[in-house]
Design a protein around this motif. Sequence first.
Motif, mmCIF file in Angstrom:
data_model
loop_
_atom_site.group_PDB
_atom_site.id
_atom_site.type_symbol
_atom_site.label_atom_id
_atom_site.label_comp_id
_atom_site.label_asym_id
_atom_site.label_seq_id
_atom_site.Cartn_x
_atom_site.Cartn_y
_atom_site.Cartn_z
ATOM 1 N N GLY A 1 -12.696 -24.743 -14.334
ATOM 2 C CA GLY A 1 -12.121 -24.233 -13.100
ATOM 3 C C GLY A 1 -13.136 -24.089 -11.985
ATOM 4 N N ALA A 2 -13.439 -25.180 -11.293
ATOM 5 C CA ALA A 2 -14.315 -25.152 -10.116
ATOM 6 C C ALA A 2 -14.098 -26.452 -9.339
ATOM 7 N N VAL B 1 -15.659 -27.659 -6.804
ATOM 8 C CA VAL B 1 -16.871 -28.383 -6.422
ATOM 9 C C VAL B 1 -17.337 -29.339 -7.520
ATOM 10 N N CYS B 2 -16.907 -29.112 -8.758
ATOM 11 C CA CYS B 2 -17.323 -29.990 -9.854
ATOM 12 C C CYS B 2 -16.735 -31.391 -9.732
ATOM 13 N N SER C 1 -13.937 -20.181 -12.832
ATOM 14 C CA SER C 1 -12.826 -19.228 -12.778
ATOM 15 C C SER C 1 -12.078 -19.101 -14.108
ATOM 16 N N PHE C 2 -12.245 -20.060 -15.025
ATOM 17 C CA PHE C 2 -11.547 -19.954 -16.306
ATOM 18 C C PHE C 2 -12.405 -19.280 -17.383
#
Lengths: 387, 155
Positions: free
Chosen positions: A154-155, A157-158, B63-64
Amino acid sequence: MAEKTLKKVDIIFAEYLVSPYKILEETIKRPKNEIIQEILDSGLRGRGGAGFPTGLKWKFGASAKAEPKYIVCNADEGEPGTFKDREILTKVPRKVFLGMGICAFVTGATKGILYLRAEYNYLIPSLNNELQIFHEKAKLLGLDFNITIFSGSGAYVCGEETALIESMEGKRGEPRNKPPFPVQSGYLGKPTIVNNVETFVSASMVCRIGAVEYKKLGTEDQSGSKLFSISGDTHKAGVYELELGMKVSEFVEEFGDGDTKAVQIGGVAGVCVPRKNFEATIIGQGSSSGGSTMVFNSTRSMYNVLHNYLEFFQEESCGQCTPCRVGCQQLLKGIEAIKAGTKPAEYLNQLMKLTETMKLTAKCGLGQSVGNSFNSIVTNFREEMIY
Amino acid sequence: MADIQVLVKELVNKYGTKREALIPILQGVVASERYLSSEAMIEIAKELDISAAEVYGTATFYSFLETVPRGKYVIRICRTIVCEMNGKKDVLKILEEILKIKVGETTMDKKFSLLETNCIGWCHQGPAMLINDEVYSQLTSDKVREIIQDYIRNK
């Protein structure tokens, strides 16, 4: 009035007329240079958003000296309004692995990694089944290439390739300085070819139909077909394969709800095209876009739209470089202050200057592209920002 | 050995002690414990021979990778533009009403946590949400009620 209408194409999701493994078998009989030349001739550009020529990336990958080499499939599809990679991985995963296999053959890579965003974790069991089949076939063909799945966490920018590599190395997903580029020094310092999901599928299509046929689609500037993820105020939301080189007006004619006020092209990192520019704007011209197209009708407040974008950027900025970290915050605070009347309308000009600074000084595409949507919305819907 | 040490050891045996094993290990702990406690992060740091600050820095970036206790089912509702345009606010209101918690909170029985998230790639069928790894799209008030009631009764 030109006769040209939107040309829908059906290649990417077309049924497997020829087994992808048959294509793999045929392709890897050809000389490696010939395959790279075919991809170069096709004019194929990366389908993730940045639009780097795919053939060139493969060529650099092939000439890199260090071992082992890695092929990374970027399935960290986080650009708002984009969902085509999920559709590909759901419907035709075999074509993705075919593209990765061909890339492995021409570059001499032995390890493949599918970087799948956490939001798509539910696809892992079916993808692992497909990979098992792929590995069996690759072994039969004598192709020493093994693909594993790396699940993201969960990002946004990745999705940037060097941030993605950092993430695979177990670090914060903060983009690296370039050069060196991943094809020279990528994952664990080894040559790494990172391509988007759709790029691998398109590359395999070029190998199947040939560069000449492929170039018949699209325009001189942008060849081939491309998947568009369409959402917002439209009755036809979904994924469509369309020829490149279409005007926004043609697009709106087909997908708008009759009251289209603006179209956001290329996700929140892209530009917002207002109605008065529909006729003059060709989708993706000058740069490639990831295919996100969000349609807004006249009931939408463009202030709310921009506010939502800026909240997104503020949250997803990795925080590594100051222009992006502070810039995103200030842009959001700034438009709130103007709306509340605590800053004068002229402050908008200063904010636009700030986006110019971000474009020049931010480390990666995230901070550099905030100004695309900000400036196009503020310039074209200025009164909505103020009142 | 404490439970968390056993778990970390198991994960290390599976993924190795190199730095690139860190995220799979963190994911493994979250999958089993629902979050990364300080004890877990310190234990991982020891096993990988890196500082606990490195582990914490990595964990908090994503976020996870939760670093506060969460419920058995983590609901992540998409707040990005198209879902927002298609009625995400109403869906969120219903969720808060049924679960009697606000965004960022966990129910008393530790069954549900309610979070907002950025684009999950279902814009054409918004509003959409994830409950753990499951996707629910084209949400309406009634549909959300049904889904949550089903989780309350059957899971």
